[in-house]
Design a protein around this motif. Structure first.
Motif: not given
Length: 358
Positions: A133, A157, A167-169, A177-178, A180-181, A184
């Protein structure tokens, strides 16, 4: 009064510029697209590869060429200056008194769509997953660093043994947004501990190429796929040969990079898949650096684009301009491209601020 000869270039066209995609001419029937007034006619690769993206002529007598420069390993060359260029017009050195040129980095009209594809097939867990991560966060930061967001979009992905990557984003320029994804992400997302690496490569390239086709008019689209894995394909949904074929036929506008972790990866295979770059991390502690390096290499594909502007003394007929670029640190490494352009209707008055002193 002398009768003015007919010209294929109208005054309005000269003012606006006649852009083309530097099409190679058909050796029998002329340019593949006859409406393209400026087109590429020849190349020479002696260590550097120059590729013409677009070109145009402008009143009163200016030729503009946007081109990219890479070395033979596919690494972008991003630091060319006037001192690294030489021009020949109709095979003769250009006159310093009758002509002028300038060159600058020109990434403004390029859009790069990047897909980060992560192997979450089950072998990464605990602190190793946290490192993955952190590495993904670094990838995002390095990719968007010092680059206009209008030039970049990114999707994330992940894959395991399933038939399709997850797909994640989707492609976006929203870095918040990237991030945050990625935050998670959790190791319990995968329910299939097999690894469909070959299928992920094939599908990943399909996704990148589909996104490239969506580029807005006026932009030069490019794509990049970055794949991380810590193992080999075990799902056997597709063969390695099928995945390699997808890479080999992806075209020069789509770059492929691979990142391998640990002893279980097939480095030889990953190196072949990564036609534009392969990074290997022997331990999890090396992973973040490899993600950062890969993102930087992808970003540099934007910065290896140059705009050459040339004021020509020609006033009639069709002429050739040969552009030769020398690698800054190796003068024996160079490449060239030649473009053909029309000078009908050209006249005096072309000026360039900051012109190169050659």
């Amino acid at each position: 009064m002398r009768k003015q000869s007919s010209s294929p270039i109208t005054s309005a066209a000269l003012l606006l510029g006649l852009f083309s995609s530097c099409n190679w001419p058909d050796r029998v029937n002329g340019p593949k697209e006859p409406q393209a007034e400026v087109y590429e006619t020849a190349k020479e690769n002696r260590g550097l590869l120059l590729a013409c993206d677009s070109a145009a002529v402008y009143a009163p007598a200016k030729l503009s060429v946007i081109f990219t420069v890479m070395d033979t390993l596919g690494e972008p060359i991003t630091d060319l200056t006037c001192d690294n260029l030489a021009l020949l017009e109709d095979s003769l050195a250009i006159s310093t008194h009758e002509s002028a040129f300038r060159v600058k980095n020109h990434p403004q009209d390029l859009h790069l769509s990047t897909l980060l594809l992560l192997d979450l097939s089950g072998s990464i867990a605990g602190s190793d997953f946290d490192s993955l991560k952190a590495s993904s966060h670094s990838f995002i930061r390095n990719l968007f660093q010092n680059t206009k967001r209008s030039n970049l979009s990114m999707a994330i992905y992940w894959f395991d043994g399933a038939a399709q990557p997850h797909k994640l984003v989707d492609f976006t320029s929203d870095t918040l947004h990237l991030h945050r994804t990625v935050t998670a992400l959790n190791p319990g997302m995968s329910l299939d501990h097999a690894t469909n690496l070959n299928g992920a490569i094939i599908r990943g390239l399909e996704l990148v190429k589909a996104e490239v086709k969506k580029a807005k008019a006026g932009l030069v689209p490019h794509g990049a796929l970055a794949i991380f894995t810590d193992g080999v394909d075990s799902a056997a949904r597709f063969t390695a040969q099928e995945a390699q074929s997808a890479v080999d036929t992806s075209g020069p506008g789509v770059a492929v990079y691979t990142i391998g972790l640990g002893e279980e990866v097939d480095s030889t295979r990953l190196r072949a898949f990564g036609k534009n770059g392969f990074a290997f991390a022997g331990s999890i502690g090396q992973l973040q650096q490899n993600f950062e390096t890969t993102a930087t290499r992808i970003q540099s594909r934007i910065m290896n684009r140059y705009l050459l502007e040339y004021c020509t003394p020609k006033r009639h007929g069709r002429h050739n301009l040969r552009i030769t670029a020398f690698e800054p640190r190796r003068q024996d490494s160079y490449g060239s491209l030649t473009v053909s352009f029309p000078a009908d209707g050209f006249e005096g008055g072309c000026r360039l601020n900051g012109a190169c002193v050659n």
